[in-house]
Structure formats: structure tokens, C-alpha cells
Design a protein around this motif. Sequence first.
Motif, mmCIF file in Angstrom:
data_model
loop_
_atom_site.group_PDB
_atom_site.id
_atom_site.type_symbol
_atom_site.label_atom_id
_atom_site.label_comp_id
_atom_site.label_asym_id
_atom_site.label_seq_id
_atom_site.Cartn_x
_atom_site.Cartn_y
_atom_site.Cartn_z
ATOM 1 N N ALA A 227 4.544 8.036 3.102
ATOM 2 C CA ALA A 227 4.970 6.721 3.738
ATOM 3 C C ALA A 227 6.346 6.670 4.182
ATOM 4 N N ALA B 113 -0.087 0.417 -0.543
ATOM 5 C CA ALA B 113 -1.121 1.255 0.375
ATOM 6 C C ALA B 113 -2.513 0.693 0.181
ATOM 7 N N LEU C 267 -0.257 0.222 5.192
ATOM 8 C CA LEU C 267 0.842 -0.263 4.276
ATOM 9 C C LEU C 267 1.117 -1.745 4.626
#
Length: 818
Positions: A194, A207, A260
Motif C-alpha cells: 500500500a 485491506a 484499501l
Amino acid sequence: MEVRHLEDWKFRLDSEGEPWRRDFDDRGWEEVIVPHDWAVSFPFSRNYSSGTGYLPGGVGWYRAIFHVASTFHATSTFHTGPAEKGRRVYLHFDGVYKHSQVWCNGYYLGGRASGFCGFHLDITHCLHESGDNIIAIRVDHQDFADSRWYTGSGIVRKVSLIFQDPVYILPDSIIIESGICENNEAVFAVSAEAVNNGDADLVALSADLAVTGPGGGVYTADIGDLAAGQRRSFSLEAKIAGSRLWSPESPALYTLALGLSVPAEGGTKKLHTALPVRAGIRSIHFDPDRGFFLNGESRKIKGVCVHDDAGCLGTAVWPDVWRRRLEKLKAAGCNAIRMSHNPHMDELYDLCDEMGFLVMEEAFDEWEGCKNKWSRGHNVYPPLHQGYYEDFPFWHERDLADTVIRGRNHPSIILWSIGNEIDYPNDPYGHPLFREMAGNNDAGKPKEEMIYNPDKPNMERLGVLAAELAGIVKKYDKSRPVLVAAAFPELSSRIGFFDSLDVAGYNYREQLYREDHRRFPRLPIIGSENGHSLAAWKSVEENPFISGQFLWTGVDYMGEAGGWPVRGSAAGLLDLAGYEKAAWYRRKSIWTGEPFVYLLTRPASVGRAPPGDRCEGLFRSWDYPPGTPVEVICYTNLPGAELFHNNESRGLRECFPGVEYLSWELPFVRGGIRVEAAGASGAARDSLDSSLPGVQIGLSLWQPRIPPLPEEGPGESTYRLCQVEAEILDEAGRLCTGEAPLVSVSLTGPGKILGLENGDLSDCSEYCALRRRACRGKLIIYVLLKKSLLGENREDETILNAEADGFIPACITLRLNS
């Protein structure tokens, strides 16, 4: 995030001035659609290289216009406030052949030497909030003899604009691995990174993974805090109950979508959803004694090698061209594809996932040593020495890494090949262990070129390079074995070439299988490139430790030509137009079990075909001068067959071990022939009738036998390719394989004819012409329809017209959704 394809461009070859400038006047340039290969729009000429199909290279320029305001609010700095900061725009190229340089609004961004590897560039800082944004690309392919086959020239694969969120999952970081558990359970293990490109720290980032498919669901994992400007790795595990395994017979795919989120009042706030990825659950294993296993079951790999081009399209190939080809290869019993000898277009791997083909991915045809590039005919000296070896020292690590990263989530890929025939004798490597060496393709080569020369590079160097390349592969994927496709293992295997490999690939070296299995008892062996003979296949069937073979080739290809006017190789099961050749029917009789018979003929004066021939001179025809001695060939997988001529038996023939086909000889008399066969697996029959002179052109739109999966990848093309099959027919609708009229085509309504292909490798008429002779009564016409031109309140159909002197004209209506 959002993805948009850039398909409409302007092009000019060898442009003067400074086309990279934003204000350059390109009003006189040609309008083209990407993917685009400029070489096929020029005449064939023997002044160019036989190795690359007698077509030119040069320096080409492309320019395209796009706007961002409708998709993505931006200023010149792209920082319009806290919510917008960190959003980026990338320009992604799937492949530009070759030595590309890219500018955006006059800013130089970089490029790529390789024409086979994709690359992306951050163009955020160059963008204009409103008005035109101009992309300019210079493509340098002046060394048109840089390959042993046709590579094309230009932006030969798709181009995309990627509008990325400030917080996102790094696309190249996503790794999906599958495992098979007990009780019909499986697991997807997913890892990724990420990235926070925003200006605010994130607290409690999480996530989520949505798995669509049998037994799928939604899975979450905590990532933790992620400060601005930082990135963090994370992983998730998805257990799948009642899972379906991926295999060539049942290529079950799951769709995985990563996202996300951060906590928000009343729940969570979604920050980013990555592009969905299709994945499959399967296990692979190469055993040195028992061969290849898929999902715990032993199977033989029945593969073919393929190059990039599609005749008149060059290497600017649309996905449905490959879908049509793959359908036919699968029908012949093929279950595997070798991507020779370079990474291919992204969509081909997607098709292999979807349609069920095992894949050997191949990175290079040469390393730091330059191979001979034949420019005046095969083995005609002197060769030229251009090619990737010039770029290998600087680019090989990145090119190989990008190849593995792109492919590692495809269930179809089972092998990484780091090189093809790098050890070809005296090309350029030699070694004192062998004073004289001959390769599999050295017919006609002067004897002095086969003698050891101590001034040429020493082949011991290849073991060092192989270890380095294998290490690069393992850095990015440890789940698949690494091999090389060896040309001369008689030498290379004795001096360290195999030391870092997981599997040994042998090209045309079936005679070494048993001896080398004893020499390397822990090293699995596979035929990485093989001839079409029955004996070559028997060496796979009769040796359980051999995993399979890859025929050279699945489809005819341009380049590697023997000499003018032949401009390509006829090694394929399919011709350049994608039609089945005689070799396709023979392979179907060898590789499939469903009862099958098929009739072909040729003048008996051609002579009996030697074992392992490529079925030269065979026709699907029962039309000859009266009394001509004709050899009738029958391919079958049944134990025997009986031939009838005008309903009179001409005898029963049995298939003995080692027999590739059944044969009869009889004088031609008009009427028909019929063959009937039967065995324990069932019965089959085939017939062939004499035809009358051709009077009409039959047109039909090719349609896939199995509906394609819905598009889930990045963006959607604004174009649709129609593949129209044309046949020369008599008044009864029978195919006239002996007729070759010049067929001219035109369109009524919107659309563009991309080209006509007849599969005749000695036809050197220009591909840009809207006419071409039929070959064996057939050709294919590629027509491109644009979706934006066929919407509401616009004409919703296009008519393709075809005519030839002395034939009834034909037409077919093409609709966007037909």
C-alpha cells in the motif's frame, strides 16, 4: 483509479523538424489506430532482410491528444487541495518496437529499448488542466535485420492512461499464490504494498480482498498506520471451500479485487479499489522420473511455439485474432503455448488463462553474444549482426524482472525460459571440447563455419549468465521452474549451462533424452522445441520422464525466410490466415482421442511423403485432369479405414505402429471419395466431392465457439475487430480449393479495413491494398468498427462488399454486437 486506452494517433515515418514539441504542426500526418505496425503498410522488397520478412524499419513518430478534465481534476502541479494532493497520472505502453522515446507537452520522460516489454511513465507534472495534452513518441527501428523473425515496427501494443488515487495498491507488487488443501478446499495467499502519496497520515488502514467464484467471499486484514509518503507491505489469506481447480479441460478462474479503507463515522471509507485480477487454483510439479504433474495428476504437455505476427496485421494483433487461433489449436489437441522467443502481448496470456493453455514464457533469444541474422536467405553468407545483444548489458535485468512481475499471477504460466538456443554452436559461442559442431538448422552452411574458432566467445561464459538470469527470476517468483531451450546440450550441458536450471529444455534433441536422463537423474527434461514427426512425439509418449513437447510451430509466421519471394516460415499447423493446414489434421489424429478421419489428396507424381514431412503438396480437393494418378491420404486415430470411390471400395488399410497416415493411389475420375473407419473408441467418416467451377464468394463472420468472459481488465477498447472468412464456392456451395481469383473489398458505412490475408507466404503483393488473391479458395478480411460511431442516432451497421472478376459479388452486414 481509472484506466483509459489511447487508440487514436497520428503517425509519420522519418518526420522532419521537432515533432516532440507541443506546438508542432501535424495536420498532414496519417491518422492511425493503435496497436499499429507501420512496416506492413509498405511494399515487400528483397532489399530488406529475409530474416525479418523483407519489410522495412526506419524511424517513426506518433502523436496523440487527450484531455484530463473530464476524468481527473488537475492543475499544472496537480495539487488543488488536500483531497487532491498525491493523485497521479501514468502513461503505460504494453510494447513499442523499439528504442522508444516519449514526450508529454514537450517534456521528455524517457523510453524503453526493448520492443517486447511494457513500461510506464509518470506524466502528472506535465499535464494541462484544460485543453489539449500532447503525447509524442519517437520509435527507432533503423536496424531492420535485428531479429531472426518478423518483429514489426511502431506502437504495436496498446497504450493506456492510468489515473491513480493518492492512496493505492502498487500494481506490480501484487502477488497471488494458490494452494490446494484437503477436503476440496483451497487457499489464495495474496501479498501487496500500500502506498500513501497523499499529504495526510492514515490511521488504521485496512485491506480487503473480494474473491468472486465458487466458495469465494470477502476477506480483510489490518495494515496499520501509514504515514504520508510511505508504503507498507501487507498480506491476506482467502480460504476457498468447494473450490474449482484450473486445468486445460476446465480453466476455472476467480476474480480477485483488492481495496484499501480507513475507519469512518458509521463504518469505513473506501480509499482505493485496485483493478481486478483473474487467478486460478492449481498446482504444478516437474518430476525428473515421472514428468509433469498438474493438480497432482500426470499429464503430457502437447505444446506449440508461436511468434507475434498475424500476416497483414503485422505484430499489431487484436486479441480476437489469437482467440480464433487458440480455438483451432485446442481442437487439434494442443494444451500448451511457448511464447517464442520474447514476451508477447498481455491479452494472449489472459486468453491462455481463460481458454486453458499451459504457457512457457520466454524472455530472450540472445544474451550478450550476437546471433547470425540472415538477410539474403537462410544460411546465405555473410550474415548481419544487429539485435538485442546491444541492449542486453544495460537492460537485461529490468527486462527479465518486468517479464516475471507481469506474468507471475497468470495460472497458465508454468515455466520461465530465460533463453532460446543461446548455446547454438558457433553462433557465436564455441569450445575446444568439440572441434566441429552442427546445429539443427545448419543445412547448407559452409563447413568452415562449423569448425571451432578459438577467437570466438567461449561457451563456458553461458553458465555464468544463466546463473545470473535464474537468480533474477527467483527474486520475483519462486513458484515456477526456470529453464533454457538448449540447442546443443551435447556440449553446453558439460560446461555448466544447466547448473542453475530447474528443468532442461531440449530443442530437437530427442536422441539424447535417455542418455541425458541417466546423466542428470535429478533434472526434469522437456522438449522445448520439436519437429512434427511421429517419432518426435513417440519419444515423449514412450519416456515417462519427458514432460512433453512444443512443436515448431503452431502458426506460420513472417520472417526466417529461406529466400525471395518466400517471406516467412511455413512450419505451422495453421497458416498466416489462421486456416488449418494438412499438418493440423495430422496432429489432430496424433493428439486427440475422439474418433477422427480426414481426407486429403495430391498428385501421385509428387511422390510418397517421407516420415516426418510437413504434409507438403496436400489439398482438400477431388478435382484433377481425367486419369491423373492421385494419392489419397487419410489421417485418422482409428486402427484402420476403408476408402470408397464413387461408392466402390478401394480397399481397407490398417494403421500399424509408426504409420502416420493411410494412403491409396487411384486414377482420377470425377465424383467423390469417402472414407469410413471404426475402432473401440467409436466410428468416423469423411467424404470429398468433385466441385464445379467457382462462381460466387461466400462471406461469413467468425464467432467464438465459447462466449468470451466479460471484460474485467483495465479499460475497454472503443473498437471491435470483425474477422470475415471469405471462400470461393461453386454453384452448389462447395469450396473450390484450386481457384485463386483476385478479391477486392470495400466498406459501405463506418469502419476500417485493416487488411486481407490469404496465408500464401510467396504472395508479395502489398498488404495495404484492398485486394488479394484467394489461396486454396480462402482468405480472411479484418474489419475494425468503432463503438463511438455506432451509438444512438447513428448508423448502426456496416456492409463489407467483396467482388472478383467472373464471380457473383457478395456482401455481409457487420454490426457492433453481431
